[in-house]
Design a protein around this motif. Structure first.
Motif, short mmCIF file in Angstrom:
data_model
loop_
_atom_site.label_atom_id
_atom_site.label_comp_id
_atom_site.label_asym_id
_atom_site.label_seq_id
_atom_site.Cartn_x
_atom_site.Cartn_y
_atom_site.Cartn_z
N GLY A 1 9.33 7.95 14.91
CA GLY A 1 10.47 8.65 15.52
C GLY A 1 11.39 9.26 14.49
N TYR A 2 11.59 8.53 13.38
CA TYR A 2 12.53 8.98 12.36
C TYR A 2 12.05 10.28 11.73
N ALA A 3 10.75 10.35 11.43
CA ALA A 3 10.23 11.54 10.76
C ALA A 3 10.35 12.75 11.67
N ARG A 4 10.17 12.54 12.99
CA ARG A 4 10.30 13.67 13.92
C ARG A 4 11.75 14.13 13.97
N ARG A 5 12.67 13.16 14.04
CA ARG A 5 14.06 13.53 14.23
C ARG A 5 14.65 14.13 12.96
N GLU A 6 14.27 13.58 11.83
CA GLU A 6 14.85 14.02 10.56
C GLU A 6 13.99 15.05 9.85
N GLN A 7 12.86 15.46 10.49
CA GLN A 7 12.00 16.51 9.92
C GLN A 7 11.54 16.15 8.50
N LEU A 8 11.00 14.95 8.34
CA LEU A 8 10.48 14.57 7.02
C LEU A 8 9.29 15.45 6.68
N GLY A 9 9.17 15.80 5.41
CA GLY A 9 8.08 16.68 4.99
C GLY A 9 6.74 15.97 4.96
N ARG A 10 5.68 16.73 4.64
CA ARG A 10 4.34 16.18 4.66
C ARG A 10 4.12 15.18 3.54
N ILE A 11 4.68 15.48 2.37
CA ILE A 11 4.39 14.62 1.22
C ILE A 11 5.01 13.23 1.37
N PRO A 12 6.29 13.11 1.77
CA PRO A 12 6.79 11.76 2.01
C PRO A 12 5.98 11.01 3.06
N LEU A 13 5.54 11.73 4.11
CA LEU A 13 4.75 11.08 5.15
C LEU A 13 3.43 10.59 4.60
N ALA A 14 2.83 11.38 3.71
CA ALA A 14 1.53 10.98 3.16
C ALA A 14 1.70 9.83 2.18
N VAL A 15 2.84 9.80 1.46
CA VAL A 15 3.01 8.79 0.42
C VAL A 15 3.45 7.45 1.02
N LEU A 16 4.05 7.50 2.23
CA LEU A 16 4.55 6.25 2.83
C LEU A 16 3.46 5.17 2.93
N PRO A 17 2.28 5.47 3.52
CA PRO A 17 1.25 4.43 3.57
C PRO A 17 0.75 4.05 2.17
N VAL A 18 0.73 5.02 1.25
CA VAL A 18 0.29 4.71 -0.11
C VAL A 18 1.22 3.69 -0.75
N PHE A 19 2.52 3.91 -0.52
CA PHE A 19 3.53 2.99 -1.05
C PHE A 19 3.30 1.58 -0.51
N VAL A 20 3.08 1.49 0.82
CA VAL A 20 2.85 0.17 1.42
C VAL A 20 1.58 -0.46 0.85
N ALA A 21 0.53 0.36 0.71
CA ALA A 21 -0.72 -0.18 0.17
C ALA A 21 -0.51 -0.70 -1.25
N ALA A 22 0.26 0.05 -2.05
CA ALA A 22 0.51 -0.38 -3.43
C ALA A 22 1.29 -1.68 -3.44
N MET A 23 2.27 -1.79 -2.52
CA MET A 23 3.05 -3.03 -2.48
C MET A 23 2.18 -4.20 -2.04
N LEU A 24 1.20 -3.93 -1.17
CA LEU A 24 0.32 -5.01 -0.74
C LEU A 24 -0.62 -5.42 -1.87
N LEU A 25 -0.96 -4.46 -2.74
CA LEU A 25 -1.87 -4.77 -3.84
C LEU A 25 -1.20 -5.68 -4.87
N VAL A 26 0.12 -5.53 -5.06
CA VAL A 26 0.79 -6.28 -6.14
C VAL A 26 0.59 -7.79 -5.99
#
Lengths: 159, 658
Positions: free
Chosen positions: B91-116
């Motif tokens: 919902g936040y990305a729709r309302r705040e018009q987040l760009g494609r790159i932050p949206l693509a990096v969000l899962p990558v960030f979570v995956a990296a945090m899970l790897l640590v």
């Protein structure tokens, strides 16, 4: 613990209480000996205020009869209005009366509050308190003496 | 840094049109990754997970993933934060018009945090750590068109990379001294190397956890990042800084000599008190939450230090309780801080405001968000019925009970620590009352706040999941009991006394003292219900209620300008802690030309900057600049000279490795 004994022996230094006056009305809060008062200065010369501060001072001590000054009409059972009502204070006075919970009592204190007094023909005067809001108890005098004010308050507190 | 700068401009064109499909995909993938993390983490704690070796992925050493209960705990914690954040991000990305790159990096960030926490070797850990740092940097720079975001991003980039350098050197020393790459195979480490590793890792991981004085990036980067990212960073990423300290300093090298405990206790205490002081005077809602993160990480570090100190002094029961307090507070902090940042994000999306002095009146416009933020604030305040109560109670109990051990150092430090925790909790209540009362109650102080509308369903759903976690920890912390037991069993400072009585009534192991948050909640609920019923019953005998305007001291109406603001609410505290906060206030009176006794205009300006940052950072930056000036003398721009440097370098390498 000597000081407690001292207090008990000396008691309170106050004028002797006069006999209880005739009750003017039932106590507004439904409890005898408790009257929370909000004081409103609607345009007074401050003569009445000097007497009122004497009433609640150590010598006359109206609190021993259950009358007490409070800081907001929301806390009050009654209003003690002094002075003639000026144009600027008319609306605040009405608002204050409206903000006081019912059942309430409005006490007009001093000749100005009763009949405009010496300010009768002044340009800023709207009228006496009774011409703006309904008044239940009147205290005549310019200014009324502390004894007069205490007698009026006791007629409401019933103590 | 370079990655962020090259990728960032590409987001600009994408922000023009909405990205419904992309936001849904990114959010769902993030949540699924989180759910997988929770599942694997629970498996690692209550069953065994086979280690995984992927040789081809990273040259020379490969990727090695191995999970023990400690790693599983942090994996589940990170995953648990990612689930609500993923849902919210849709919902936040729709309302705040987040760009494609932050949206693509969000899962990558979570995956990296899970790897640590899943990393089983030093190399894998470092790769995952750096991946996490870079991904978070790209996310911080999501709204890079604003200059504050760029400056916050630069600050974050520099500090995170300096921290990484410290961790890199520290872990390389550890790996070389221990003679292995995998954690499980590390041998005994000589004392000198042990000290060096401790100092370097505490500095590196401490900067990630936002501990004073390396906290300066936190109150800058968290407010400027998009809110789901702030929630992930503040509730999950800073935890991994604590994970690093626990894993390397308390487990692999642990339990450690007593001065380690003392160092952690002091750093934690200073961070907790300083963080909460800054939070009480902050007027930016997200900045307040960021400082509250510093405060809570400080409390956790205090608990870790106390556990180390007590274990060394032979007080094993208080050591176990302190360690349990640290772990439980990590969970509680993750729950209430993710909820807090998500709710603050809803407010930001609805009003465009973060300034508490201009918010207010949201309780009518956004009732659900108000309730959810209230739960988060209650948790952060550390009061009963809040998520943070049980853990802060455990910390205080461990400190109080340790005071009776006959050890001079413990007897001297513990009263100070109790004072620091008590001050932190008290000021924390003030900060959270301010955030909730000024931000959400009373009347709106600006047009933006008056025109607010409730957040969309996915955002509310995400926040509700986090709120459920908060309520569960507040009412029934026993759900965390088995988890705590498994984690504590693996930590050298806490495995001598087990924490077995962690049920509906929490009984301290080996000591007298018990508390039951569930009973407190039930008692309070019963009291509230009976008060409401009695009031209803009595109201029949009273006269009918009358609707009257608010009492405005006889004037016509109250205006929003008559209300308390965040600044005025914090003013007494600011006055008391004047020496620490160093507020910069300035009153300028312009007099009338005719008379000095009449004022034409009065200008009042007040600003509270970060005193630690202002005092300690400029000298360091000046020194670095001076050093850079010296180095620049060798960089004349002449290609011949550079070729000569290269040749000289090769020559030295050849001579050394001969």
């Amino acid at each position: 613990m000597g000081w407690i004994g001292k207090i008990l022996r000396v008691g309170r230094v106050v004028e002797r209480a006069d006999p209880r006056p005739e009750p003017a009305m039932d106590p507004p809060a439904g409890v005898r000996g408790s009257l929370q008062i909000r004081h409103v200065d609607a345009g007074s010369c401050n003569g009445c205020e000097v007497e009122i501060s004497a009433v609640f001072g150590p010598v006359y001590d109206a609190e021993r009869f259950g009358a007490r000054l409070v800081a907001s009409p929301r806390h009050a059972d009654g209003l003690l209005v002094t002075g003639v009502v000026t144009h600027n204070m008319a609306d605040p006075l009405r608002n204050t009366v409206a903000a006081t919970p019912q059942p309430r009592v409005v006490i007009a204190c001093g000749d100005c509050a009763l009949n405009r007094g010496v300010f009768r023909d002044a340009y800023g005067v709207l009228g006496a308190v009774g011409e703006v809001v309904p008044v239940d108890v009147e205290i005549p005098g310019c200014p009324p003496t502390p004894t007069d004010i205490i007698e009026a308050l006791r007629s409401v507190t019933g103590k | 840094m370079t990655a962020a700068l090259t990728t960032a401009p590409a987001t600009a064109p994408n922000t023009v049109h909405g990205n419904g499909f992309g936001s849904a995909t990114a959010g769902i993938v993030t949540s699924c990754l989180g759910a997988a993390g929770v599942w694997v983490g629970l498996l690692a704690m209550f069953a065994t997970v086979r280690p995984l070796h992927i040789g081809w992925l990273v040259p020379l050493s490969g990727v090695y993933l191995a999970l023990d209960p400690l790693g599983g705990f942090f994996l589940a914690l990170t995953g648990g934060v990612a689930i609500p954040v993923g849902l919210y991000a849709i919902g936040y990305a729709r309302r705040e018009q987040l760009g494609r790159i932050p949206l693509a990096v969000l899962p990558v960030f979570v995956a990296a945090m899970l790897l640590v926490p899943a990393a089983g070797s030093v190399t894998t850990f470092l790769v995952a750590w750096e991946l996490m740092a870079l991904a978070s940097l790209i996310l911080v720079l999501a709204e890079h068109t604003r200059s504050e975001v760029r400056s916050a991003g630069l600050m974050y980039a520099v500090m995170t990379q300096l921290g990484f350098v410290a961790i890199l050197i520290g872990l390389m020393v550890l790996s070389a001294a221990g003679g292995a790459d995998r954690f499980a195979a590390l041998g005994p480490v000589p004392d000198g190397a042990r000290m060096a590793v401790f100092a370097l890792t505490v500095a590196g991981f401490g900067s990630k956890a936002g501990l004073v004085p390396l906290h300066a990036w936190l109150p800058r980067a968290h407010p400027e990042a998009p809110s789901p990212v702030s929630a992930l960073m503040s509730a999950a990423m800073v935890n991994l800084g604590i994970y690093g300290i626990v894993r390397f300093d308390l487990q692999i090298l642990g339990p450690g000599p007593r001065w380690w405990g003392l160092v952690l206790l002091v750093i934690g205490g200073v961070s907790a008190v300083y963080g909460v002081l800054q939070a009480t005077v902050a007027t930016d809602l997200k900045r307040l939450l960021a400082y509250s993160t510093t405060e809570n990480m400080g409390l956790i570090t205090m608990a870790l230090g106390a556990a180390t100190l007590f274990a060394d002094a032979g007080a094993h029961a208080p050591a176990t309780i302190a360690m349990a307090a640290a772990m439980l507070h990590l969970v509680a902090h993750a729950a209430f801080k993710s909820l807090g940042f998500l709710a603050a994000g809803s407010v930001l999306a609805a009003t465009g405001l973060r300034d508490l002095d201009r918010l207010g009146g949201l309780a009518r416009k956004m009732p659900a968000t108000t309730l959810l933020f209230g739960l988060a604030a209650l948790g952060a305040a550390g009061l009963p019925l809040g998520a943070g109560f049980a853990s802060e109670w455990l910390l205080i109990q461990s400190l109080i009970h340790a005071a009776s051990t006959h050890d001079t150092l413990v007897a001297l430090t513990v009263p100070l620590a109790v004072g620091a925790v008590a001050l932190t909790t008290g000021l924390g209540v003030a900060a959270m009352v301010k955030a909730f009362g000024i931000g959400f109650l009373a009347r709106p102080r600006s047009v933006g706040a008056a025109d607010a509308r409730e957040a969309p369903g996915t955002m509310l759903a995400g926040m509700t999941i986090a709120a459920a976690g908060c309520v569960m920890l507040a009412v029934a912390p026993m759900v965390a009991g088995p988890v705590l037991q498994r984690v504590l069993a693996g930590l050298p400072a806490a495995n001598l006394v087990g924490f077995s009585d962690f049920g509906a009534v929490i009984r301290l192991p080996g000591l007298s003292g018990s508390v039951s948050p569930g009973l407190i909640a039930a008692g309070l609920a019963a009291a509230v219900v009976s008060a409401v019923v009695l009031a209803r019953w009595r109201s029949r005998q009273r006269p009918k209620p009358v609707a009257l305007p608010l009492w405005a001291c006889g004037a016509d109406d109250l205006t929003p300008r008559m209300q308390y603001t965040a600044t005025s609410f914090a003013e007494p505290l600011q006055r008391v802690f004047d020496d620490v906060l160093r507020p910069d206030t300035d009153i300028e009176v312009t007099h009338l030309a005719e008379s000095r006794y009449m004022a034409e205009a009065i200008t009042y300006r007040a600003e509270i900057a970060d005193a630690v940052e202002q005092r300690t950072y400029p000298p360091v930056i000046r020194a670095v600049t001076a050093a850079a000036g010296l180095v620049r003398r060798a960089h004349t721009g002449s290609v011949h000279l550079y070729l000569a440097y290269g040749g000289l370098g090769v020559l030295i390498v050849l001579v050394v490795s001969r």
